[in-house]
Design a protein around this motif. Structure first.
Motif, PDB file in Angstrom:
ATOM      1  N   GLU B  24       0.805  -1.223   0.000  1.00  0.00           N
ATOM      2  CA  GLU B  24       0.000   0.000   0.000  1.00  0.00           C
ATOM      3  C   GLU B  24       0.837   1.271   0.000  1.00  0.00           C
ATOM      4  OE1 GLU B  24      -3.746  -0.785   2.540  1.00  0.00           O
ATOM      5  OE2 GLU B  24      -3.302   1.368   2.692  1.00  0.00           O
ATOM      6  N   ALA B  25       1.849   1.282   0.872  1.00  0.00           N
ATOM      7  CA  ALA B  25       2.652   2.507   0.987  1.00  0.00           C
ATOM      8  C   ALA B  25       3.364   2.796  -0.320  1.00  0.00           C
ATOM      9  CB  ALA B  25       3.651   2.354   2.127  1.00  0.00           C
ATOM     10  N   THR B  26       3.902   1.724  -0.921  1.00  0.00           N
ATOM     11  CA  THR B  26       4.616   1.922  -2.190  1.00  0.00           C
ATOM     12  C   THR B  26       3.661   2.350  -3.289  1.00  0.00           C
ATOM     13  OG1 THR B  26       5.760  -0.059  -1.453  1.00  0.00           O
ATOM     14  CG2 THR B  26       6.483   0.911  -3.524  1.00  0.00           C
ATOM     15  N   ARG B  27       2.453   1.717  -3.275  1.00  0.00           N
ATOM     16  CA  ARG B  27       1.502   2.067  -4.328  1.00  0.00           C
ATOM     17  C   ARG B  27       1.122   3.535  -4.241  1.00  0.00           C
ATOM     18  NH1 ARG B  27      -4.099  -1.027  -5.269  1.00  0.00           N
ATOM     19  NH2 ARG B  27      -2.658  -2.739  -5.004  1.00  0.00           N
ATOM     20  N   LEU B  28       0.945   3.989  -2.995  1.00  0.00           N
ATOM     21  CA  LEU B  28       0.595   5.393  -2.788  1.00  0.00           C
ATOM     22  C   LEU B  28       1.646   6.296  -3.429  1.00  0.00           C
ATOM     23  CD1 LEU B  28      -1.781   6.565  -1.237  1.00  0.00           C
ATOM     24  CD2 LEU B  28      -0.242   7.031   0.640  1.00  0.00           C
ATOM     25  N   LYS B  29       2.903   5.969  -3.143  1.00  0.00           N
ATOM     26  CA  LYS B  29       3.988   6.790  -3.701  1.00  0.00           C
ATOM     27  C   LYS B  29       3.991   6.705  -5.217  1.00  0.00           C
ATOM     28  CE  LYS B  29       7.495   6.735  -0.162  1.00  0.00           C
ATOM     29  NZ  LYS B  29       8.714   6.035   0.187  1.00  0.00           N
ATOM     30  N   GLN B  30       3.751   5.511  -5.695  1.00  0.00           N
ATOM     31  CA  GLN B  30       3.817   5.310  -7.140  1.00  0.00           C
ATOM     32  C   GLN B  30       2.727   6.131  -7.837  1.00  0.00           C
ATOM     33  OE1 GLN B  30       2.491   1.480  -8.400  1.00  0.00           O
ATOM     34  NE2 GLN B  30       3.729   1.492 -10.250  1.00  0.00           N
ATOM     35  N   VAL B  31       1.518   6.002  -7.310  1.00  0.00           N
ATOM     36  CA  VAL B  31       0.407   6.724  -7.955  1.00  0.00           C
ATOM     37  C   VAL B  31       0.653   8.225  -7.914  1.00  0.00           C
ATOM     38  CG1 VAL B  31      -2.023   7.304  -7.656  1.00  0.00           C
ATOM     39  CG2 VAL B  31      -1.307   4.932  -7.608  1.00  0.00           C
ATOM     40  N   ARG B  32       1.220   8.680  -6.795  1.00  0.00           N
ATOM     41  CA  ARG B  32       1.495  10.124  -6.711  1.00  0.00           C
ATOM     42  C   ARG B  32       2.518  10.555  -7.746  1.00  0.00           C
ATOM     43  NH1 ARG B  32       1.760  10.942  -0.748  1.00  0.00           N
ATOM     44  NH2 ARG B  32      -0.425  10.826  -0.231  1.00  0.00           N
ATOM     45  N   LEU B  33       3.511   9.722  -7.939  1.00  0.00           N
ATOM     46  CA  LEU B  33       4.515  10.055  -8.952  1.00  0.00           C
ATOM     47  C   LEU B  33       3.889  10.073 -10.338  1.00  0.00           C
ATOM     48  CD1 LEU B  33       7.639   8.144  -7.687  1.00  0.00           C
ATOM     49  CD2 LEU B  33       7.430  10.593  -8.018  1.00  0.00           C
ATOM     50  N   TRP B  34       2.971   9.148 -10.592  1.00  0.00           N
ATOM     51  CA  TRP B  34       2.278   9.151 -11.869  1.00  0.00           C
ATOM     52  C   TRP B  34       1.500  10.450 -12.052  1.00  0.00           C
ATOM     53  CZ3 TRP B  34       2.755   6.922 -16.283  1.00  0.00           C
ATOM     54  CH2 TRP B  34       3.292   5.632 -16.376  1.00  0.00           C
ATOM     55  N   ARG B  35       0.865  10.872 -10.968  1.00  0.00           N
ATOM     56  CA  ARG B  35       0.108  12.119 -11.042  1.00  0.00           C
ATOM     57  C   ARG B  35       1.027  13.262 -11.448  1.00  0.00           C
ATOM     58  NH1 ARG B  35      -1.855  14.964  -5.718  1.00  0.00           N
ATOM     59  NH2 ARG B  35      -2.440  12.864  -5.133  1.00  0.00           N
ATOM     60  N   ARG B  36       2.206  13.287 -10.797  1.00  0.00           N
ATOM     61  CA  ARG B  36       3.137  14.373 -11.122  1.00  0.00           C
ATOM     62  C   ARG B  36       3.573  14.273 -12.581  1.00  0.00           C
ATOM     63  NH1 ARG B  36       6.165  14.885  -6.035  1.00  0.00           N
ATOM     64  NH2 ARG B  36       8.146  14.984  -7.111  1.00  0.00           N
ATOM     65  N   LEU B  37       3.816  13.048 -13.030  1.00  0.00           N
ATOM     66  CA  LEU B  37       4.266  12.857 -14.404  1.00  0.00           C
ATOM     67  C   LEU B  37       3.219  13.383 -15.384  1.00  0.00           C
ATOM     68  CD1 LEU B  37       6.693  11.559 -15.861  1.00  0.00           C
ATOM     69  CD2 LEU B  37       5.281   9.540 -16.210  1.00  0.00           C
ATOM     70  N   VAL B  38       1.967  13.000 -15.137  1.00  0.00           N
ATOM     71  CA  VAL B  38       0.892  13.432 -16.036  1.00  0.00           C
ATOM     72  C   VAL B  38       0.773  14.951 -16.028  1.00  0.00           C
ATOM     73  CG1 VAL B  38      -1.613  13.421 -16.309  1.00  0.00           C
ATOM     74  CG2 VAL B  38      -0.429  11.285 -15.867  1.00  0.00           C
ATOM     75  N   LEU B  39       0.765  15.534 -14.818  1.00  0.00           N
ATOM     76  CA  LEU B  39       0.575  16.985 -14.748  1.00  0.00           C
ATOM     77  C   LEU B  39       1.733  17.735 -15.393  1.00  0.00           C
ATOM     78  CD1 LEU B  39      -0.976  17.453 -11.194  1.00  0.00           C
ATOM     79  CD2 LEU B  39      -2.087  17.501 -13.410  1.00  0.00           C
ATOM     80  N   GLU B  40       2.952  17.226 -15.186  1.00  0.00           N
ATOM     81  CA  GLU B  40       4.091  17.907 -15.819  1.00  0.00           C
ATOM     82  C   GLU B  40       3.960  17.873 -17.324  1.00  0.00           C
ATOM     83  OE1 GLU B  40       7.424  15.791 -14.343  1.00  0.00           O
ATOM     84  OE2 GLU B  40       7.172  16.564 -12.310  1.00  0.00           O
ATOM     85  N   ASP B  41       3.537  16.706 -17.822  1.00  0.00           N
ATOM     86  CA  ASP B  41       3.429  16.568 -19.266  1.00  0.00           C
ATOM     87  C   ASP B  41       2.378  17.522 -19.833  1.00  0.00           C
ATOM     88  OD1 ASP B  41       1.980  14.585 -21.650  1.00  0.00           O
ATOM     89  OD2 ASP B  41       4.100  15.093 -21.754  1.00  0.00           O
ATOM     90  N   PHE B  42       1.220  17.574 -19.173  1.00  0.00           N
ATOM     91  CA  PHE B  42       0.152  18.444 -19.659  1.00  0.00           C
ATOM     92  C   PHE B  42       0.529  19.907 -19.524  1.00  0.00           C
ATOM     93  CE2 PHE B  42      -3.488  16.245 -21.215  1.00  0.00           C
ATOM     94  CZ  PHE B  42      -3.298  14.949 -20.796  1.00  0.00           C
TER      95      PHE B  42
END
Lengths: 236, 189
Positions: B24-42
């Motif tokens: 769970e803890a890792t998934r949380l971090k992972q999803v957050r990083l994905w969020r950052r990746l998407v937002l940076e790209d957009f």
């Protein structure tokens, strides 16, 4: 959820009915005032003109580009046609621009008129407040006169009282004061060194004789005396 | 000329990034990083659009779960699976950075959340003394008022959401229009 964006709702008109994406129902929105409604309609009309204006500009540019292409392709007639269409668009654009300018001016005038109303309202309120706060000058005059009277009366009373307390002592006190002053002066006088009563030396001649005298005196008498003759007392 | 990679871009170079983590803890971090990746790209996309086409032409940023290129990394021969993509999308929505367009398939992405926009707009209004007069949404995103400010070019629907947030805070009044989003009126208090 997603009232504004959701695909199912389709037309933008959803905004009016669905109360937006936040989901929360806004209890009651105050009705727009007549002035606001008028200004809003004016601005909406102006916005529409602005959109039309931008569209015309874009189309004009399209024709300019087309003309250039046709020239490159050596299709002179087509190029000419494109330029004529561009010219037509330009004229339309000018008309739209004029109308846009008129609407913009009207928007500004309406806003300025609203401001003027606010300014005048403000002045009215300020005026009223000032009037309520201001004192009556006659009243103030009376108060000042009364106060002056009272102060004079008080001074009179003070004089009477002070008279009764020291009628004779006043003279005695003054005499005593004089006596003390005199005593002090005498004391001071005694402390002062005595100024020589010899005539002040005129320039040159007598100095020599004095010096001769001094030398004679020095040989015969002690050193202190001639020094005291020469020395003038210094009064601070 | 290459800028230093962001933290999210750094993680995107690893295979594990493309597998939804169990812990769970890792998934949380992972999803957050994905969020950052998407937002940076957009955010990058939007900047490019603004530079090349000007404020009018920018359309809303849409993320398609199927075809978003960053979900796949050809060099690593890895791709985020459907569950992972859904998790990323749900996270975007939950954090205020996204809204479903076609539920499950496409998502509107907000680089700045509506509440962030609400603060930006309100600060702009305060600094420029725009209170007390009524404005249209069109004026806000394409008018002379907001030329060369961050507000220029804001997506109308996003703008309205931000304005509604301000309305709930009693800082503005919104008057929706039956005709189009652009004609929505707003008066700041």
């Amino acid at each position: 959820m997603g009232g504004l964006f959701s695909k199912k709702d389709g037309a933008p008109g959803a905004a009016g009915q669905q109360r937006g994406a936040t989901g929360a129902q806004r209890a009651s929105r105050p009705e727009m005032s007549v002035k606001d409604r008028a200004l809003l309609d004016l601005k909406v009309a102006r916005d529409r003109l602005d959109k039309a204006r931008k569209k015309h500009e874009r189309e004009k540019q399209v024709y300019v580009d087309k003309a250039r292409e046709m020239l490159k392709a050596k299709k002179k007639d087509q190029a000419k046609l494109a330029l004529r269409l561009k010219k037509m668009r330009e004229m339309q654009l000018e008309k739209v621009n004029d109308q846009f300018f008129n609407l913009e001016k009207m928007v500004n005038d309406v806003q300025w008129a609203q401001h003027q109303v606010e300014i005048v309202e403000g002045m009215k309120a300020g005026n009223k407040a000032l009037k309520e706060l201001q004192l009556d000058p006659d009243e103030v005059n009376d108060i000042v006169a009364d106060t002056q009277e009272a102060m004079d009366r008080q001074r009179e009373i003070d004089d009477i009282l002070s008279e009764q307390l020291n009628p004779e002592d006043e003279a005695d006190v003054l005499a005593e004061l004089d006596a003390i002053e005199q005593a002090d002066a005498n004391e001071l006088n005694d402390k002062l060194p005595v100024a020589p009563s010899d005539p002040v030396h005129p320039s040159g001649v007598n100095v020599e004789t004095t010096q001769q005298q001094q030398q004679q005196q020095q040989t015969s008498q002690s050193a202190a005396e001639p020094v005291s003759e020469e020395r003038q007392p210094v009064l601070a | 000329m290459e800028k230093a990679p962001t933290e999210a871009e750094f993680h995107a170079k690893f295979k594990a990034f493309y597998t939804l983590q169990d812990n769970e803890a890792t998934r949380l971090k992972q999803v957050r990083l994905w969020r950052r990746l998407v937002l940076e790209d957009f955010a990058r996309q939007q900047q490019q659009q603004q530079r090349s086409q000007g404020a009018d032409a920018a359309g809303p940023s849409v993320l398609s779960l199927d075809s978003f290129p960053l979900f796949t990394n050809a060099k690593l021969d890895r791709a985020l699976d459907a569950a992972g993509r859904k998790a990323v999308a749900d996270d975007l929505v939950a954090s205020g950075h996204g809204q479903w367009h076609d539920a499950g398939k496409t998502l509107y992405v907000f680089v700045k959340t509506p509440s962030e926009w609400a603060s930006i707009i309100y600060d702009f209004v305060q600094q420029n003394g725009l209170g007390g007069t009524i404005y249209t949404v069109y004026e806000l995103h394409s008018g002379d008022l907001t030329r060369n400010t961050p507000i220029q070019g804001i997506e109308p629907a996003l703008c309205i959401q931000a304005l509604e947030i301000l309305e709930n805070q009693n800082k503005a009044e919104v008057y929706p229009s039956d005709e189009s989003l652009d004609e929505t009126g707003v008066k700041f208090i």
